[in-house]
Design a protein around this motif. Structure first.
Motif, PDB file in Angstrom:
ATOM      1  N   VAL A 146      72.299  12.763  41.637  1.00 60.08           N
ATOM      2  CA  VAL A 146      71.317  12.715  40.554  1.00 60.08           C
ATOM      3  C   VAL A 146      71.042  11.282  40.140  1.00 60.08           C
ATOM      4  CG1 VAL A 146      71.981  15.000  39.730  1.00 60.08           C
ATOM      5  CG2 VAL A 146      73.026  12.974  38.705  1.00 60.08           C
ATOM      6  N   ARG A 147      69.812  11.045  39.677  1.00 62.19           N
ATOM      7  CA  ARG A 147      69.393   9.705  39.276  1.00 62.19           C
ATOM      8  C   ARG A 147      69.436   9.512  37.766  1.00 62.19           C
ATOM      9  NH1 ARG A 147      64.077   9.536  43.202  1.00 62.19           N
ATOM     10  NH2 ARG A 147      65.113   8.798  45.093  1.00 62.19           N
ATOM     11  N   VAL A 148      69.454  10.613  37.014  1.00 67.07           N
ATOM     12  CA  VAL A 148      69.438  10.501  35.554  1.00 67.07           C
ATOM     13  C   VAL A 148      70.810  10.838  35.000  1.00 67.07           C
ATOM     14  CG1 VAL A 148      66.989  11.040  35.427  1.00 67.07           C
ATOM     15  CG2 VAL A 148      68.649  12.889  35.274  1.00 67.07           C
ATOM     16  N   ARG A 149      71.030  10.447  33.752  1.00 66.50           N
ATOM     17  CA  ARG A 149      72.325  10.676  33.113  1.00 66.50           C
ATOM     18  C   ARG A 149      72.562  12.168  32.888  1.00 66.50           C
ATOM     19  NH1 ARG A 149      71.768   8.085  27.738  1.00 66.50           N
ATOM     20  NH2 ARG A 149      69.555   8.463  28.109  1.00 66.50           N
ATOM     21  N   PRO A 150      73.713  12.691  33.292  1.00 73.88           N
ATOM     22  CA  PRO A 150      73.986  14.113  33.056  1.00 73.88           C
ATOM     23  C   PRO A 150      74.244  14.386  31.578  1.00 73.88           C
ATOM     24  CG  PRO A 150      75.867  13.048  34.108  1.00 73.88           C
ATOM     25  CD  PRO A 150      74.763  12.034  34.074  1.00 73.88           C
ATOM     26  N   ARG A 151      73.460  15.283  31.024  1.00 67.99           N
ATOM     27  CA  ARG A 151      73.569  15.644  29.607  1.00 67.99           C
ATOM     28  C   ARG A 151      73.251  17.126  29.425  1.00 67.99           C
ATOM     29  NH1 ARG A 151      69.117  11.768  27.746  1.00 67.99           N
ATOM     30  NH2 ARG A 151      68.658  12.018  29.960  1.00 67.99           N
ATOM     31  N   ILE A 152      73.691  17.640  28.295  1.00 66.61           N
ATOM     32  CA  ILE A 152      73.400  19.022  27.913  1.00 66.61           C
ATOM     33  C   ILE A 152      72.696  18.988  26.558  1.00 66.61           C
ATOM     34  CG2 ILE A 152      74.404  21.279  27.344  1.00 66.61           C
ATOM     35  CD1 ILE A 152      76.806  20.437  29.129  1.00 66.61           C
ATOM     36  N   LEU A 153      71.662  19.791  26.415  1.00 67.55           N
ATOM     37  CA  LEU A 153      70.892  19.833  25.172  1.00 67.55           C
ATOM     38  C   LEU A 153      70.994  21.208  24.536  1.00 67.55           C
ATOM     39  CD1 LEU A 153      68.666  18.544  23.267  1.00 67.55           C
ATOM     40  CD2 LEU A 153      67.020  19.699  24.733  1.00 67.55           C
ATOM     41  N   MET A 154      71.248  21.206  23.223  1.00 65.35           N
ATOM     42  CA  MET A 154      71.205  22.450  22.446  1.00 65.35           C
ATOM     43  C   MET A 154      70.195  22.291  21.316  1.00 65.35           C
ATOM     44  SD  MET A 154      75.077  23.983  22.127  1.00 65.35           S
ATOM     45  CE  MET A 154      75.775  22.539  21.366  1.00 65.35           C
ATOM     46  N   ILE A 155      69.375  23.318  21.108  1.00 62.09           N
ATOM     47  CA  ILE A 155      68.453  23.380  19.972  1.00 62.09           C
ATOM     48  C   ILE A 155      68.971  24.449  19.023  1.00 62.09           C
ATOM     49  CG2 ILE A 155      66.094  23.848  19.218  1.00 62.09           C
ATOM     50  CD1 ILE A 155      66.365  21.258  20.763  1.00 62.09           C
ATOM     51  N   THR A 156      69.121  24.086  17.733  1.00 66.80           N
ATOM     52  CA  THR A 156      69.716  24.998  16.759  1.00 66.80           C
ATOM     53  C   THR A 156      68.805  25.136  15.532  1.00 66.80           C
ATOM     54  OG1 THR A 156      70.919  23.469  15.300  1.00 66.80           O
ATOM     55  CG2 THR A 156      71.897  23.905  17.456  1.00 66.80           C
ATOM     56  N   ASN A 157      69.170  26.059  14.651  1.00 71.26           N
ATOM     57  CA  ASN A 157      68.455  26.217  13.380  1.00 71.26           C
ATOM     58  C   ASN A 157      69.175  25.514  12.231  1.00 71.26           C
ATOM     59  OD1 ASN A 157      70.612  28.010  13.323  1.00 71.26           O
ATOM     60  ND2 ASN A 157      69.503  29.580  12.151  1.00 71.26           N
ATOM     61  N   ASP A 158      70.094  24.600  12.574  1.00 71.99           N
ATOM     62  CA  ASP A 158      70.716  23.745  11.565  1.00 71.99           C
ATOM     63  C   ASP A 158      69.701  22.655  11.199  1.00 71.99           C
ATOM     64  OD1 ASP A 158      72.081  21.830  10.115  1.00 71.99           O
ATOM     65  OD2 ASP A 158      73.784  21.683  11.489  1.00 71.99           O
ATOM     66  N   PRO A 159      69.147  22.663   9.994  1.00 69.02           N
ATOM     67  CA  PRO A 159      68.094  21.705   9.645  1.00 69.02           C
ATOM     68  C   PRO A 159      68.553  20.249   9.665  1.00 69.02           C
ATOM     69  CG  PRO A 159      68.796  22.922   7.705  1.00 69.02           C
ATOM     70  CD  PRO A 159      69.437  23.582   8.879  1.00 69.02           C
ATOM     71  N   THR A 160      69.868  20.022   9.540  1.00 68.80           N
ATOM     72  CA  THR A 160      70.376  18.649   9.579  1.00 68.80           C
ATOM     73  C   THR A 160      70.705  18.203  11.005  1.00 68.80           C
ATOM     74  OG1 THR A 160      72.679  19.345   9.246  1.00 68.80           O
ATOM     75  CG2 THR A 160      71.337  18.917   7.271  1.00 68.80           C
ATOM     76  N   TYR A 183      72.487  26.694   1.649  1.00 69.32           N
ATOM     77  CA  TYR A 183      72.804  27.977   2.284  1.00 69.32           C
ATOM     78  C   TYR A 183      72.460  27.989   3.772  1.00 69.32           C
ATOM     79  CZ  TYR A 183      73.640  29.872  -2.350  1.00 69.32           C
ATOM     80  OH  TYR A 183      74.155  30.109  -3.607  1.00 69.32           O
ATOM     81  N   ALA A 184      72.114  26.815   4.335  1.00 69.47           N
ATOM     82  CA  ALA A 184      71.712  26.726   5.739  1.00 69.47           C
ATOM     83  C   ALA A 184      72.920  26.770   6.659  1.00 69.47           C
ATOM     84  CB  ALA A 184      70.932  25.436   5.970  1.00 69.47           C
ATOM     85  N   PRO A 185      72.738  27.138   7.904  1.00 72.16           N
ATOM     86  CA  PRO A 185      73.826  27.041   8.882  1.00 72.16           C
ATOM     87  C   PRO A 185      74.153  25.584   9.170  1.00 72.16           C
ATOM     88  CG  PRO A 185      71.769  27.587   9.977  1.00 72.16           C
ATOM     89  CD  PRO A 185      71.484  27.636   8.499  1.00 72.16           C
ATOM     90  N   LYS A 186      75.352  25.342   9.680  1.00 71.11           N
ATOM     91  CA  LYS A 186      75.756  23.974   9.993  1.00 71.11           C
ATOM     92  C   LYS A 186      76.636  24.002  11.236  1.00 71.11           C
ATOM     93  CE  LYS A 186      77.553  19.789   7.788  1.00 71.11           C
ATOM     94  NZ  LYS A 186      76.285  19.062   7.980  1.00 71.11           N
ATOM     95  N   ILE A 187      76.197  23.291  12.269  1.00 74.14           N
ATOM     96  CA  ILE A 187      76.938  23.290  13.533  1.00 74.14           C
ATOM     97  C   ILE A 187      77.958  22.155  13.545  1.00 74.14           C
ATOM     98  CG2 ILE A 187      75.248  21.834  14.747  1.00 74.14           C
ATOM     99  CD1 ILE A 187      75.827  23.548  17.265  1.00 74.14           C
ATOM    100  N   GLN A 188      79.141  22.484  14.087  1.00 68.26           N
ATOM    101  CA  GLN A 188      80.200  21.490  14.242  1.00 68.26           C
ATOM    102  C   GLN A 188      80.796  21.654  15.638  1.00 68.26           C
ATOM    103  OE1 GLN A 188      84.332  21.673  12.340  1.00 68.26           O
ATOM    104  NE2 GLN A 188      83.311  20.160  11.032  1.00 68.26           N
ATOM    105  N   LEU A 189      80.907  20.531  16.372  1.00 67.42           N
ATOM    106  CA  LEU A 189      81.453  20.562  17.724  1.00 67.42           C
ATOM    107  C   LEU A 189      82.781  19.816  17.762  1.00 67.42           C
ATOM    108  CD1 LEU A 189      78.210  20.792  18.073  1.00 67.42           C
ATOM    109  CD2 LEU A 189      78.677  20.187  20.454  1.00 67.42           C
ATOM    110  N   SER A 190      83.691  20.298  18.583  1.00 65.92           N
ATOM    111  CA  SER A 190      84.988  19.620  18.726  1.00 65.92           C
ATOM    112  C   SER A 190      84.812  18.252  19.370  1.00 65.92           C
ATOM    113  CB  SER A 190      85.958  20.475  19.548  1.00 65.92           C
ATOM    114  OG  SER A 190      85.407  20.761  20.828  1.00 65.92           O
ATOM    115  N   LYS A 191      83.760  18.087  20.164  1.00 64.67           N
ATOM    116  CA  LYS A 191      83.411  16.783  20.743  1.00 64.67           C
ATOM    117  C   LYS A 191      81.995  16.860  21.307  1.00 64.67           C
ATOM    118  CE  LYS A 191      85.978  18.003  24.959  1.00 64.67           C
ATOM    119  NZ  LYS A 191      87.073  17.603  25.868  1.00 64.67           N
TER     120      LYS A 191
END
Length: 353
Positions: free
Chosen positions: A328-342, A252-260
């Motif tokens: 910039v010297r580091v790799r450009p990335r985006i981070l998301m924190i979710t409540n999807d346990p997986t 019954y947990a949430p589940k995130i899915q991204l197009s890419k």
């Protein structure tokens, strides 16, 4: 008091300073690492007079003529720290283990110091192994990443350092945040010598979930000023805990899915370009995107919704700024924190050209 007792008392008083003196050594064995053939290498030993009385180093005797020593010729005051150095001439190839006996009035028996390391046949070209140049010191990296950290974890990473100069250095890290600690081995880097800076992360001192970033700085010697060219970037990702979740709860947990999860940006002469990612909650309870963070400048993001019901979708718009990304010297990335346990952490990588 009779004559016999007076003499005994005087003898006891005379013995007190000698017995009270105590010589301590911070580290009796120093590993000086690698050095080149016929390039002398030096080990530095930190010692202390722990007593209230003066200490005298009477002699320091190395075990062979290939090793020279330096030590204080003066009397050493109570509780004073001092150094003894051993220098090996490196005229023999292979591993070495050299000792020296320290004779003083601070111990009944000699105490022994030991330096060890290895002599190489020739000076190696470390330009590929150590691509980062910070003055005379060459590093194998300037980005430290601690990914997927759980509360209570202690993780370590290493920076390998090579002294490419003509003098010795004592590398150290400045502006360490409370959740980081660092140790250098060996403490003294002779010319053409390698060493390792071990950096330890203590997750219990990080307060918030998601991305925590810091800038620390490499110094060649204690007391050096902070220099932007010596900056080392540190990132740590602390994940929410789902320990103990049952199989029934997972259903019954949430589940995130991204197009890419990888975005390719081609500027084609433009100053900025955008792309869109579709985010869907394919789970059976509400999805919560609790944190949306950027590893670098040069990006802007816009999220339609941070709370998605079952089956609901939203858009994440990503805009890349060409001029800022070039700096910039580091790799450009985006981070998301979710409540999807997986999938409590989602990292979106940006490739821009």
């Amino acid at each position: 008091m009779n004559r016999k007792n007076i003499i005994l008392a005087l003898l006891l008083l005379t013995a007190i300073p000698l017995s009270a003196q105590k010589l301590t050594i911070q580290k009796t064995v120093v590993d000086v690492g690698k050095t080149a053939y016929q390039h002398p290498v030096t080990a530095v030993f930190e010692l202390r007079n722990k007593s209230h009385h003066k200490l005298k180093i009477e002699a320091v005797k190395p075990d062979c003529h290939c090793t020279t020593v330096t030590y204080p010729q003066r009397e050493i005051g109570g509780h004073e720290t001092f150094q003894i150095t051993m220098t090996y001439d490196a005229r023999q190839l292979g591993h070495f283990n050299k000792q020296a006996a320290v004779i003083s009035n601070g111990s009944k028996k000699p105490v022994y110091l030991c330096m060890k390391g290895v002599v190489l046949t020739e000076v190696q070209d470390f330009s590929a192994t150590y691509p980062i140049e910070m003055g005379d010191l060459l590093l194998d990296k300037r980005e430290l990443e601690f990914d997927d950290i759980n509360r209570g974890d202690v993780q370590e990473t290493e920076i390998h350092i090579y002294n490419n100069g003509g003098k010795a250095y004592y590398p150290n890290l400045m502006h360490l945040p409370s959740y980081l600690s660092a140790t250098m081995t060996p403490k003294r880097l002779s010319p053409r010598q390698t060493g390792v800076m071990k950096v330890t992360l203590h997750s219990d001192k990080i307060h918030d979930y998601g991305l925590t970033q810091s800038s620390i700085y490499l110094a060649g010697n204690p007391g050096d000023k902070v220099d932007a060219e010596h900056e080392i970037n540190v990132s740590a990702v602390l994940l929410p805990s789902f320990v103990g979740i049952s199989q029934a709860q997972l259903q019954y947990a949430p589940k995130i899915q991204l197009s890419k999860e990888k975005v390719n940006i081609v500027f084609n002469g433009k100053k900025k370009r955008s792309d869109v990612i579709t985010i869907t909650n394919t789970g059976r309870s509400e999805l919560d995107i609790s944190s949306l963070q950027l590893f670098t400048t040069g990006l802007t993001v816009s999220l339609g919704k941070s709370h998605l019901r079952s089956g609901e979708r939203t858009k994440l718009k990503i805009t890349a700024l060409r001029e800022e990304l070039q700096k910039v010297r580091v790799r450009p990335r985006i981070l998301m924190i979710t409540n999807d346990p997986t999938k409590p952490k989602v990292t979106i990588t940006i490739h821009a050209k």
